[in-house]
Design a protein around this motif. Structure first.
Motif, PDB file in Angstrom:
ATOM      1  N   UNK A  39     -16.121 -19.073   6.085  1.00 16.68           N
ATOM      2  CA  UNK A  39     -15.835 -18.502   7.181  1.00 16.68           C
ATOM      3  C   UNK A  39     -16.078 -17.034   6.860  1.00 16.68           C
ATOM      4  N   UNK A  40     -15.849 -16.320   5.531  1.00 14.10           N
ATOM      5  CA  UNK A  40     -15.988 -15.078   5.106  1.00 14.10           C
ATOM      6  C   UNK A  40     -17.376 -14.809   4.970  1.00 14.10           C
ATOM      7  N   UNK A  41     -18.548 -15.778   4.468  1.00 16.97           N
ATOM      8  CA  UNK A  41     -19.841 -15.669   4.488  1.00 16.97           C
ATOM      9  C   UNK A  41     -20.529 -15.549   5.859  1.00 16.97           C
ATOM     10  N   UNK A  42     -19.982 -16.128   6.708  1.00 16.38           N
ATOM     11  CA  UNK A  42     -20.518 -16.477   8.106  1.00 16.38           C
ATOM     12  C   UNK A  42     -20.173 -15.169   8.925  1.00 16.38           C
ATOM     13  N   UNK A  43     -18.654 -14.847   8.879  1.00 16.14           N
ATOM     14  CA  UNK A  43     -18.124 -13.711   9.879  1.00 16.14           C
ATOM     15  C   UNK A  43     -17.943 -12.528   9.276  1.00 16.14           C
ATOM     16  N   UNK A  44     -17.947 -12.652   7.807  1.00 18.51           N
ATOM     17  CA  UNK A  44     -17.528 -11.426   6.853  1.00 18.51           C
ATOM     18  C   UNK A  44     -16.249 -11.021   7.137  1.00 18.51           C
ATOM     19  N   UNK A  45     -15.415 -11.932   7.358  1.00 15.79           N
ATOM     20  CA  UNK A  45     -13.858 -11.429   7.666  1.00 15.79           C
ATOM     21  C   UNK A  45     -13.114 -13.151   7.474  1.00 15.79           C
ATOM     22  N   UNK A  46     -11.919 -12.794   7.080  1.00 13.72           N
ATOM     23  CA  UNK A  46     -11.107 -13.937   6.601  1.00 13.72           C
ATOM     24  C   UNK A  46     -10.311 -14.252   8.055  1.00 13.72           C
ATOM     25  N   UNK A  47     -10.315 -13.375   8.886  1.00 15.39           N
ATOM     26  CA  UNK A  47      -9.266 -13.691  10.001  1.00 15.39           C
ATOM     27  C   UNK A  47      -9.451 -15.285  10.766  1.00 15.39           C
ATOM     28  N   UNK A  48     -10.738 -15.404  10.963  1.00 14.61           N
ATOM     29  CA  UNK A  48     -10.783 -16.977  11.429  1.00 14.61           C
ATOM     30  C   UNK A  48     -10.431 -17.954  10.651  1.00 14.61           C
ATOM     31  N   UNK A  49     -10.613 -17.687   9.308  1.00 15.48           N
ATOM     32  CA  UNK A  49     -10.258 -18.797   8.513  1.00 15.48           C
ATOM     33  C   UNK A  49      -8.836 -19.132   8.399  1.00 15.48           C
ATOM     34  N   UNK A  50      -8.022 -17.856   8.249  1.00 17.83           N
ATOM     35  CA  UNK A  50      -6.413 -18.026   8.655  1.00 17.83           C
ATOM     36  C   UNK A  50      -6.187 -18.467   9.799  1.00 17.83           C
ATOM     37  N   UNK A  51      -6.900 -18.173  11.113  1.00 17.48           N
ATOM     38  CA  UNK A  51      -6.499 -18.798  12.179  1.00 17.48           C
ATOM     39  C   UNK A  51      -6.825 -20.492  12.130  1.00 17.48           C
ATOM     40  N   UNK A  52      -7.860 -20.863  11.481  1.00 19.55           N
ATOM     41  CA  UNK A  52      -7.991 -22.214  11.247  1.00 19.55           C
ATOM     42  C   UNK A  52      -6.939 -22.865  10.682  1.00 19.55           C
ATOM     43  N   UNK A  53      -6.504 -22.236   9.377  1.00 19.61           N
ATOM     44  CA  UNK A  53      -5.430 -22.847   8.619  1.00 19.61           C
ATOM     45  C   UNK A  53      -4.320 -22.865   9.571  1.00 19.61           C
ATOM     46  N   UNK A  58       0.345 -14.342  10.643  1.00 23.46           N
ATOM     47  CA  UNK A  58       0.473 -12.937  10.168  1.00 23.46           C
ATOM     48  C   UNK A  58      -0.741 -12.263   9.406  1.00 23.46           C
ATOM     49  N   UNK A  59      -1.077 -13.389   8.384  1.00 19.59           N
ATOM     50  CA  UNK A  59      -2.038 -13.044   7.420  1.00 19.59           C
ATOM     51  C   UNK A  59      -3.399 -12.809   8.170  1.00 19.59           C
ATOM     52  N   UNK A  60      -3.755 -13.399   9.455  1.00 20.76           N
ATOM     53  CA  UNK A  60      -4.857 -13.470  10.216  1.00 20.76           C
ATOM     54  C   UNK A  60      -5.149 -11.954  10.547  1.00 20.76           C
ATOM     55  N   UNK A  61      -4.174 -11.222  10.915  1.00 17.82           N
ATOM     56  CA  UNK A  61      -4.088  -9.852  11.594  1.00 17.82           C
ATOM     57  C   UNK A  61      -4.099  -8.807  10.288  1.00 17.82           C
TER      58      UNK A  61
END
Length: 108
Positions: A69-83, A2-5
């Protein structure tokens, strides 16, 4: 997930974060209950220390991953997906191999 979205904080995000906190607390309690069940009585203290240290690392690395993830993609979405993927893998391991070992330890 949910946090990823990036759901609105009120009410969906708040409920999601409360759910994550409850899950983390229940998971922590379950891990320490397993230590008492699986470790020999004379080693419970040292095993608990190692498990606590692993938990500390578990609290240390996710913010680093989220920062990368934020520094590479400028978004936290993929970080939350990885978690979420990591949590699913750990839950699957616990539901299969760890549960099997715990049952074998209590059957003896």
């Amino acid at each position: 997930m949910v946090a990823a979205f990036e759901a609105d904080l009120v009410p969906v995000g708040t409920a999601a974060f409360f759910g994550m906190a409850a899950g983390l607390g229940a998971g922590s309690g379950a891990v320490f209950a397993l230590v008492a069940r699986l470790a020999p009585a004379e080693r419970v203290g040292s095993v608990t220390g190692v498990v606590g240290a692993a938990g500390g690392l578990g609290g240390f690395f996710p913010p680093l991953v989220m920062g990368v993830v934020d520094s590479v993609a400028h978004d936290y979405t993929w970080g939350f997906v990885l978690l979420a993927v990591t949590a699913t893998a750990a839950g699957s391991l616990a539901a299969t191999a760890v549960r099997r070992r715990a049952r074998a330890a209590t059957d003896v």
